[in-house]
Design an enzyme around this catalytic site. Structure first.
Site, PDB file in Angstrom:
ATOM      1  CB  THR A 124      -0.912   0.007   1.261  1.00 31.55           C
ATOM      2  OG1 THR A 124      -1.409   1.313   1.488  1.00 31.55           O
ATOM      3  CG2 THR A 124      -0.149  -0.397   2.517  1.00 31.55           C
ATOM      4  CG  ASP A 125      -1.216   4.954  -0.856  1.00 33.33           C
ATOM      5  OD1 ASP A 125      -1.703   4.251   0.061  1.00 33.33           O
ATOM      6  OD2 ASP A 125      -1.874   5.847  -1.426  1.00 33.33           O
ATOM      7  CD  GLU A 126      -3.239   3.499   4.317  1.00 31.11           C
ATOM      8  OE1 GLU A 126      -3.124   3.526   5.543  1.00 31.11           O
ATOM      9  OE2 GLU A 126      -4.313   3.264   3.739  1.00 31.11           O
ATOM     10  CE1 TYR A 148      -3.289  -2.509   6.023  1.00 28.81           C
ATOM     11  CE2 TYR A 148      -3.181  -0.161   5.506  1.00 28.81           C
ATOM     12  CZ  TYR A 148      -3.276  -1.480   5.092  1.00 28.81           C
ATOM     13  OH  TYR A 148      -3.330  -1.785   3.741  1.00 28.81           O
ATOM     14  CE  LYS A 152      -0.152  -4.552   3.168  1.00 29.19           C
ATOM     15  NZ  LYS A 152      -0.608  -5.891   2.670  1.00 29.19           N
TER      16      LYS A 152
END
Ligand code: NAD
Ligand code: TYD
Length: 334
Positions: A124-126, A148, A152
């Site tokens: 994810t971009d997060e 979260y 990741k």
């Protein structure tokens, strides 16, 4: 081609399996999914009995099960399995560490032992954290702000380490916010659409000016398909569409489309450490793999709203189950 898809019952995984069945009907798919609150077998009802598709209920962190499964012989692993919701990771981070970190390590270990040819980690971009202006490239530092995104990030780094140390052929993809059919109604777009349809308030965190880049799930699936076929081993690919919207802008548009009053918007207490803006530079996947998004934001959003209108029993049954307890815990205090 034999694919092991993990977490394939969830939102993106089920759209991906449907995409692969259409584009590569000769590819064999085994779907390993724990069926957590987010895993709804209804998502693949049309596919469950098709030849070339197999479902296994189980946990990616279960080493014995993963080892036994991989001994059947697979070419590719696509790892979607994850705890995926930031707000839940704030309430309790433990399952995020167990699935997102340990589960990915168990899969990488299995890929090493069983000579998997390609391991796609759906990230994810997060992991980059928040950016006020400009766009993150694949070389930007990793700076996650939620449990979260931290879990990741750990998984991404395990992929890197297993590639460097053990030559596990891992590729990491980092995609922006997805939307489309079968998205669990705890996420912003389906939550806003279904609350509005029930004439319930739509909660907006903080000032509503946080920005996300929204990509139609089918475009993400097409990008993953390109990565499976042409991606460079050990590489990282950003995936995004450049559709940047503030949450408020997006919710206003959704209410307009549904012909519901803007007064349904309800500002609530902000999420702690709420990332202000996500934005990716996606030049690498465009130049190396020739991928670009095919759907316009407006068309994709209308198609998504239509899907929720036509599939009321799908979301109503979710909203009356475990979700109703989560929703009370999450929003009644705000
Ligand atoms: P989701 O929550 O809808 O689905 C997750 C699926 O994984 C569910 O079917 C669940 O049952 C399964 N699962 C959870 N723990 C498991 C375990 N231990 N073993 C096996 N299966 C397990 O998630 P999603 O939105 O479809 O996201 C899929 C992946 O894409 C995740 O890895 C997420 O981090 C990543 N991602 C999501 C987005 C997004 O906008 N939704 C954006 C970028 C990346
Ligand atoms: P979400 O769908 O949870 O995705 P992510 O946090 O992974 O980007 O949230 C998208 C944006 O919408 C995020 O800025 C938080 C905000 N949001 C709300 O304002 N209200 C809500 O009820 C939810 C679920 C999210």
């Amino acid at each position: 081609m034999k694919l092991l898809v993990t977490g394939g019952v969830g939102f993106i995984g089920s759209n991906f399996i449907r995409h692969i069945r259409q584009e590569h009907p000769d590819w064999e798919i085994t779907n390993l999914d724990k069926l957590t609150y987010a895993g709804n077998l209804e998502n693949l009802k049309d596919i469950q009995d098709q030849p070339g598709y197999h479902f296994v209920k189980g946990d990616i962190a279960d080493r014995k099960l993963v080892d036994k499964l991989l001994s059947q012989g697979f070419d590719v692993i696509v790892n979607f399995a994850a705890e995926s919701h930031v707000d839940r990771s704030i309430l309790d981070a433990s399952p995020f560490i167990e699935t997102n970190v340990k589960g990915t390590q168990v899969l990488l270990e299995g890929a090493k032992r069983h000579g998997i040819q390609r391991f796609i980690q759906v990230s994810t971009d997060e992991v980059y954290g928040s950016i006020d202006s400009g766009r993150f490239t694949e070389e930007s530092p990793l700076s996650p702000n939620s449990p979260y995104s931290a879990s990741k990030t750990a998984a991404d780094l395990l992929c890197r380490a297993y590639f460097k140390t053990h030559h596990v052929p891992a590729i990491v993809t980092r995609c922006t916010n997805n939307f489309g059919p079968y998205q669990f109604p705890e996420k912003l777009i389906p939550l806003a659409v279904t609350n509005a349809l029930e004439d319930k308030p739509v909660p907006v965190y903080g000032d509503g000016l946080n920005i996300r880049d929204w990509i139609f799930v089918t475009d993400h699936c097409r990008a993953l398909d390109a990565v499976i076929q042409k991606g460079k081993l050990g590489e990282i690919y950003n995936i995004g569409s450049g559709n940047e919207k503030t949450n408020l802008e997006l919710i206003r548009k959704l209410l307009e489309q549904l012909d519901k009053p803007q007064s349904l918007i309800q500002f609530v207490t902000d999420r702690p450490a709420h990332d202000r803006r996500y934005a990716l530079n996606c030049a690498r996947i465009a130049t190396e793999l020739g991928w670009k998004p095919a759907y316009s934001f407006e068309k994709a959003l209308s198609a998504t709203v239509d899907w929720y209108l036509k599939n009321e029993s799908w979301w109503r049954s979710i909203k009356s189950g475990e979700y109703s307890r989560y929703y009370k815990k999450m929003y009644l205090k705000r």
